[in-house]
Design a protein around this motif. Structure first.
Motif, PDB file in Angstrom:
ATOM      1  N   THR A 156       0.854  -1.188   0.000  1.00 21.70           N
ATOM      2  CA  THR A 156       0.000   0.000   0.000  1.00 21.70           C
ATOM      3  C   THR A 156       0.887   1.234   0.000  1.00 21.70           C
ATOM      4  O   THR A 156       2.074   1.175   0.361  1.00 21.70           O
ATOM      5  CB  THR A 156      -0.925   0.049   1.225  1.00 21.70           C
ATOM      6  N   THR A 157       0.304   2.351  -0.386  1.00 21.66           N
ATOM      7  CA  THR A 157       1.052   3.610  -0.367  1.00 21.66           C
ATOM      8  C   THR A 157       1.472   3.980   1.046  1.00 21.66           C
ATOM      9  O   THR A 157       2.573   4.487   1.269  1.00 21.66           O
ATOM     10  CB  THR A 157       0.196   4.730  -0.985  1.00 21.66           C
ATOM     11  N   THR A 158       0.604   3.703   2.009  1.00 20.39           N
ATOM     12  CA  THR A 158       0.930   3.996   3.411  1.00 20.39           C
ATOM     13  C   THR A 158       2.159   3.217   3.864  1.00 20.39           C
ATOM     14  O   THR A 158       3.034   3.759   4.559  1.00 20.39           O
ATOM     15  CB  THR A 158      -0.260   3.643   4.311  1.00 20.39           C
ATOM     16  N   GLY A 159       2.255   1.956   3.476  1.00 17.95           N
ATOM     17  CA  GLY A 159       3.415   1.161   3.852  1.00 17.95           C
ATOM     18  C   GLY A 159       4.709   1.706   3.275  1.00 17.95           C
ATOM     19  O   GLY A 159       5.744   1.746   3.957  1.00 17.95           O
ATOM     20  N   VAL A 160       4.683   2.139   2.029  1.00 17.72           N
ATOM     21  CA  VAL A 160       5.887   2.716   1.410  1.00 17.72           C
ATOM     22  C   VAL A 160       6.296   3.994   2.135  1.00 17.72           C
ATOM     23  O   VAL A 160       7.482   4.224   2.399  1.00 17.72           O
ATOM     24  CB  VAL A 160       5.636   2.989  -0.083  1.00 17.72           C
ATOM     25  N   ILE A 161       5.323   4.833   2.473  1.00 14.25           N
ATOM     26  CA  ILE A 161       5.621   6.084   3.179  1.00 14.25           C
ATOM     27  C   ILE A 161       6.254   5.794   4.528  1.00 14.25           C
ATOM     28  O   ILE A 161       7.258   6.407   4.908  1.00 14.25           O
ATOM     29  CB  ILE A 161       4.342   6.914   3.336  1.00 14.25           C
ATOM     30  N   LEU A 162       5.686   4.846   5.276  1.00 16.95           N
ATOM     31  CA  LEU A 162       6.219   4.530   6.601  1.00 16.95           C
ATOM     32  C   LEU A 162       7.624   3.945   6.510  1.00 16.95           C
ATOM     33  O   LEU A 162       8.495   4.257   7.345  1.00 16.95           O
ATOM     34  CB  LEU A 162       5.289   3.549   7.315  1.00 16.95           C
ATOM     35  N   PHE A 163       7.876   3.111   5.519  1.00 21.74           N
ATOM     36  CA  PHE A 163       9.206   2.524   5.373  1.00 21.74           C
ATOM     37  C   PHE A 163      10.243   3.612   5.077  1.00 21.74           C
ATOM     38  O   PHE A 163      11.311   3.650   5.694  1.00 21.74           O
ATOM     39  CB  PHE A 163       9.196   1.485   4.250  1.00 21.74           C
TER      40      PHE A 163
END
Length: 293
Positions: A156-163
């Motif tokens: 998800t886009t959220t996962g990429v941002i958090l990483f």
């Protein structure tokens, strides 16, 4: 001092001045040559993206100087009509802007706390954060993938941002801590005596002084996230990928579609270049401030 010595020193001084000026001119010429050499791939990609794909397969991009009729904007027209590439640009912006903003904000708050506030174990915690700089991204791919899968944010886009935020914070804290630690303590104590709390002190006093350092950090983080492909390949949604993955998918599906890959690659590259040149003064100021301090 005799008249002969005076004349010799005058000649030496004149020779020194001429040599200095020649050296300055030579250095400028050298820097211009380096800049042109560095920009050559960018210019070549631009000209390639403006050529007909058939011509691009037969000859190099420099042929446009002898055959300017080869230039066309059909590739960019096809790019704008390619929903995969245009949507990926939007996705890249949705990833890069929050990941950069979060790293700058959280890194600035943490750097301020480590540099300007006293609390138990401060130095040990800071050493732990700095130690995270040596942790490679590849080490965290499998465990973070499992963690994101369990909480439902894998691919998800959220996962990429958090990483990107997590791996950008150690450098951000280290950079801003070094800058904040050079702010005179007297200035901070005077603000505290005037009744300023820590948050007000941070936003009203410290943050404005750290403009160059924050601009440098933002540029580094923006370029890293925008150009990333490894993290995007693993953690991004394959149906809504960022531009780096979208171009890779286009190349894999259509090996000869240079009419889309050329303009897409140039657009993907020109945006971070534009960001860098737009904030180059702040970037240089931040780098020079860190060098002097």
């Amino acid at each position: 001092m005799t008249s002969t010595e005076t004349v010799v020193r005058a000649k030496q001084s004149l020779a020194t001045r001429i040599a200095a000026r020649a050296g300055g001119v030579g250095m400028r010429i050298f820097l211009v040559v380096i800049a042109l050499f560095w920009l050559t791939p960018t210019a070549g990609l631009l000209l390639s993206s403006l050529r007909d794909p058939a011509e691009a397969d037969l000859s190099g991009w420099w042929q446009v100087f002898s055959h300017p009729s080869q230039l066309t904007v059909d590739g960019y027209d096809q790019l704008l009509n390619n929903e995969v590439v245009t949507d990926s640009l939007f996705t890249t912006v949705l990833i890069t802007v929050p990941a950069t903003a979060l790293v700058v904000l959280i890194g600035a708050l943490a750097g301020y706390a480590f540099a300007c506030m006293d609390f138990p174990g401060r130095d040990w915690w800071f050493l732990l954060v700095v130690g995270l700089l040596v942790v490679p991204v590849q080490v965290a791919l499998i465990p973070v993938s499992k963690l994101f899968g369990e909480i439902g944010i894998f691919q998800t886009t959220t996962g990429v941002i958090l990483f990107h935020t997590a791996f950008g914070l150690p450098f951000a804290v280290f950079l801003l801590h070094n800058f904040f630690s050079e702010i005179p303590r007297e200035l901070l104590e005077a603000a505290r005596l005037d009744g300023a709390g820590e948050l007000r002190l941070f936003f009203r006093v410290v943050l404005p002084l750290a403009g160059p350092a924050i601009a440098s950090l933002a540029i580094f983080q923006f370029l890293w996230v925008w150009n990333d492909m490894l993290v995007a390949l693993i953690f991004a949604d394959s149906g809504d990928p960022p531009i780096t993955v979208a171009l890779q998918q286009q190349a894999r599906q259509f090996s000869n579609n240079i009419d889309v890959l050329g303009p897409g690659a140039f657009v993907s590259m020109i945006i971070p270049l534009a960001v860098f040149f737009a904030f180059q003064k702040q970037f240089v100021s931040g780098v020079m401030a860190g060098a002097v301090k």
